[in-house]
Write an enzyme that holds these catalytic residues in place. Structure first.
Site, PDB file in Angstrom:
ATOM      1  N   LYS A 251      -9.707   1.537 -10.398  1.00 27.15           N
ATOM      2  CA  LYS A 251      -9.980   2.141  -8.974  1.00 27.15           C
ATOM      3  C   LYS A 251     -11.035   3.082  -9.110  1.00 27.15           C
ATOM      4  CE  LYS A 251      -4.974   2.331  -8.260  1.00 27.15           C
ATOM      5  NZ  LYS A 251      -5.022   1.426  -7.152  1.00 27.15           N
ATOM      6  N   ARG A 325       3.391  -5.593  -9.294  1.00 21.15           N
ATOM      7  CA  ARG A 325       4.316  -6.789  -9.212  1.00 21.15           C
ATOM      8  C   ARG A 325       4.474  -7.646 -10.670  1.00 21.15           C
ATOM      9  NH1 ARG A 325      -0.428  -9.364  -5.324  1.00 21.15           N
ATOM     10  NH2 ARG A 325      -0.523  -7.134  -4.975  1.00 21.15           N
TER      11      ARG A 325
HETATM   12  N1  BES Z   1      -0.403   1.543  -6.804  1.00 21.33           N
HETATM   13  C1  BES Z   1      -1.216   0.689  -5.945  1.00 21.33           C
HETATM   14  C2  BES Z   1      -0.909   0.725  -4.817  1.00 21.33           C
HETATM   15  C3  BES Z   1      -1.053   1.946  -3.756  1.00 21.33           C
HETATM   16  C4  BES Z   1      -2.151   2.391  -3.111  1.00 21.33           C
HETATM   17  C5  BES Z   1       0.010   2.731  -3.915  1.00 21.33           C
HETATM   18  C6  BES Z   1      -2.094   3.577  -2.442  1.00 21.33           C
HETATM   19  C7  BES Z   1       0.028   4.115  -3.256  1.00 21.33           C
HETATM   20  C8  BES Z   1      -1.148   4.528  -2.610  1.00 21.33           C
HETATM   21  C9  BES Z   1      -1.308  -0.795  -6.603  1.00 21.33           C
HETATM   22  O1  BES Z   1      -0.932  -1.277  -7.828  1.00 21.33           O
HETATM   23  C10 BES Z   1      -2.626  -1.318  -6.164  1.00 21.33           C
HETATM   24  O2  BES Z   1      -3.398  -0.923  -6.819  1.00 21.33           O
HETATM   25  N2  BES Z   1      -2.528  -2.520  -5.359  1.00 21.33           N
HETATM   26  C11 BES Z   1      -3.603  -3.200  -4.985  1.00 21.33           C
HETATM   27  C12 BES Z   1      -3.348  -4.679  -4.830  1.00 21.33           C
HETATM   28  C13 BES Z   1      -4.720  -5.486  -4.925  1.00 21.33           C
HETATM   29  C14 BES Z   1      -5.524  -5.296  -6.249  1.00 21.33           C
HETATM   30  C15 BES Z   1      -4.168  -7.022  -4.735  1.00 21.33           C
HETATM   31  C16 BES Z   1      -4.124  -2.678  -3.699  1.00 21.33           C
HETATM   32  O3  BES Z   1      -3.287  -2.344  -2.907  1.00 21.33           O
HETATM   33  O4  BES Z   1      -5.194  -2.651  -3.537  1.00 21.33           O
HETATM   34 ZN    ZN Z   2      -2.458  -1.051  -9.065  1.00 21.41          ZN
END
Ligand code: BES
Ligand code: ZN
Ligand code: ZN
Length: 469
Positions: A251, A325
């Site tokens: 990230k 997931r």
């Molecule tokens: N933990 C994050 C989602 C999240 C984002 C929670 C903002 C709280 C606030 C999750 O693990 C994630 O990174 N999801 C990705 C999925 C993508 C790579 C398909 C996302 O939502 O960008």
């Molecule tokens: Zn994530």
């Protein structure tokens, strides 16, 4: 800061009072003098929602709620009014609530607002602010308001867990805290360590944990009272990523700032279990919490990897940031062995869910649980932990098909919350509701009585749903 709620039958002229009014309330029988009555009546006419009468020896606060569209919004407005008068109440040692119309659910919501609002997270301040407990007396009521005290304590506990930074909360810490809370409130806890998770071949959890220097855990929380009304258990599954860097699909710094929030699903399940057990609800409920952090390292799982999951399905990992997931899938297939009546999972699963509805509610999906979802939605309105159901059409299944494995862990560039839900649906064969709490779990601006930071959203929803189930 604690809010202590007690019953009381007599009021003295020195007691600070809160009086809940409604349209029919007559203030004339409150032994106020004529000037005071005139003042309050004038304020009522001007639609002031909070009217404070300073009698010097004590204060009387009249709560005069504005009309609302429906009964649910009326309750929510009362919770918000509880938040608005907290600062005033904080100057008292105790206050007595008198509800002249004796409408219990209004008093209940108002108290809930005060108690939830009365929260600060000061564990990491070197100079602790002097915190004060507030005692609230409920006058002439036979209702048991201890239930709210227990529920709001559980919400507070969830908020503490979610607010605690990764530096102070590894997967093993989360599991131990869940166990401690169980010892106090009455549920039992079994914690699987890495060795056990390996022997069970929980491939999803192990893959995400590969980059970590800490061990993963899988915790099983169980509340099984003798008088349980349900034969088959209700299972709550919570995402317990104690920190989400994204892994090799790293990230941005900004994207990581609040990623201690990523165990909020787990925190909510722990809080709900505490609320259920401490109030001794006659329901058999199990909480499952898969937990690890998600980090890059020499050994981290990588985009392109194929992972064999606990239920033997194979997953092509195309983005290591879609890790929630992966760990939830193993927990969901593990849940099958209990032959559950219903499984509800909670997870800060996707940015897409947060982008879609913001922090105002919970994104939901269901499979084989239309009626249960309908009911949950209703409880959502009641508790103001509202659900927004997404479409769950078969078309979305196409988006997570993999060329080389059974499925892949990301979909296309759209409907990210839904494709995440679809991914999980591959691991369930029982009635199931998926709740994506990425939006409401954590807020950077104060959100009324929920405060700033962790909100604990979901605890009251689950508690009330299971109570009414
Ligand atoms: N933990 C994050 C989602 C999240 C984002 C929670 C903002 C709280 C606030 C999750 O693990 C994630 O990174 N999801 C990705 C999925 C993508 C790579 C398909 C996302 O939502 O960008
Ligand atoms: Zn994530
Ligand atoms: Zn995550």
């Amino acid at each position: 800061m604690k809010t202590i709620i007690k019953n009381k039958n007599t009021i003295t002229e020195k007691d600070n009072l809160i009086i809940l009014l409604n349209k029919k309330s007559k203030i004339s029988n409150l032994s106020l003098n004529s000037h005071e009555i005139k003042y309050v009546k004038n304020q009522q006419k001007n639609n002031a929602e909070i009217i404070i009468l300073n009698q010097y020896i004590r204060k009387i606060i009249f709560i005069n709620p504005k009309d609302q569209e429906n009964k649910y919004l009326k309750l929510e407005n009362l919770r918000c009014l509880g938040d608005k008068i907290l600062n005033e109440i904080n100057t008292f040692d105790s206050v007595t609530i008198k509800n002249i119309e004796s409408d219990t659910i209004s008093t209940y919501a108002f108290l809930e607002g005060i108690s939830l609002s009365n929260y600060t997270f000061t564990n990491h301040k070197s100079k602790k602010e002097k915190s004060k407990d507030i005692t609230i007396y409920i006058c002439n009521s036979n209702d048991d308001f201890k239930e709210i005290e227990k529920i709001t304590n559980a919400v507070r506990f969830t908020k503490d867990l979610v607010n605690t930074p990764f530096s102070h909360l590894k997967a093993t810490d989360l599991a131990n805290l869940a166990q401690e809370a169980g010892k106090k409130s009455g549920y039992t806890t079994t914690i699987f360590n890495k060795k056990k998770i390996q022997s069970l071949k929980m491939g999803g959890i192990l893959a995400v944990n590969q980059g970590s220097i800490d061990e993963p855990t899988f915790s099983i929380l169980e509340w099984k009272p003798k008088n349980a009304k349900n034969k088959k258990p209700i299972i709550l599954v919570g995402k317990g990523i104690v920190y989400d860097t994204g892994g090799l699909s790293l990230k941005t710094s900004k994207g990581m700032e609040i990623m201690k929030v990523d165990m909020a699903g787990a925190g909510t399940v722990i809080g709900a279990m505490q609320a259920i057990a401490s109030n001794k609800l006659p329901k058999h409920v199990i909480g499952l919490i898969p937990s690890t952090d998600n980090r890059p390292s020499g050994n981290a799982y990588a985009p392109g990897d194929v992972v064999t999951m606990f239920n033997k399905l194979t997953v092509e990992v195309l983005n290591t940031d879609a890790e929630g997931r992966m760990i939830l899938a193993d927990a969901l297939s593990y849940a099958e062995k209990y032959k559950p009546e219903l499984v509800i999972d909670l997870a800060t699963l996707t940015g897409s869910a947060a982008n879609t509805i913001g922090h105002f509610g919970i994104v939901s999906m269901q499979k084989n649980a239309e009626n249960q979802h309908q009911k949950l939605k209703k409880v959502g309105k009641k508790t103001h932990e509202r659900l927004a159901e997404m479409p769950f059409w078969n078309d979305y299944d196409e988006l997570i098909k993999s060329d080389i494995a059974d499925i892949k862990n990301i979909g296309g560039s759209f409907a990210g919350a839904i494709t995440a839900g679809k991914f999980l649906s591959n691991f369930v064969n029982y009635p199931w509701i998926h709740l994506d709490i990425a939006g409401p779990a954590y807020v950077t601006n104060k959100y009324s009585y929920r405060g700033k930071g962790a909100t604990g959203m979901g605890v009251r929803l689950l508690y009330n749903y299971i109570k009414e189930y």
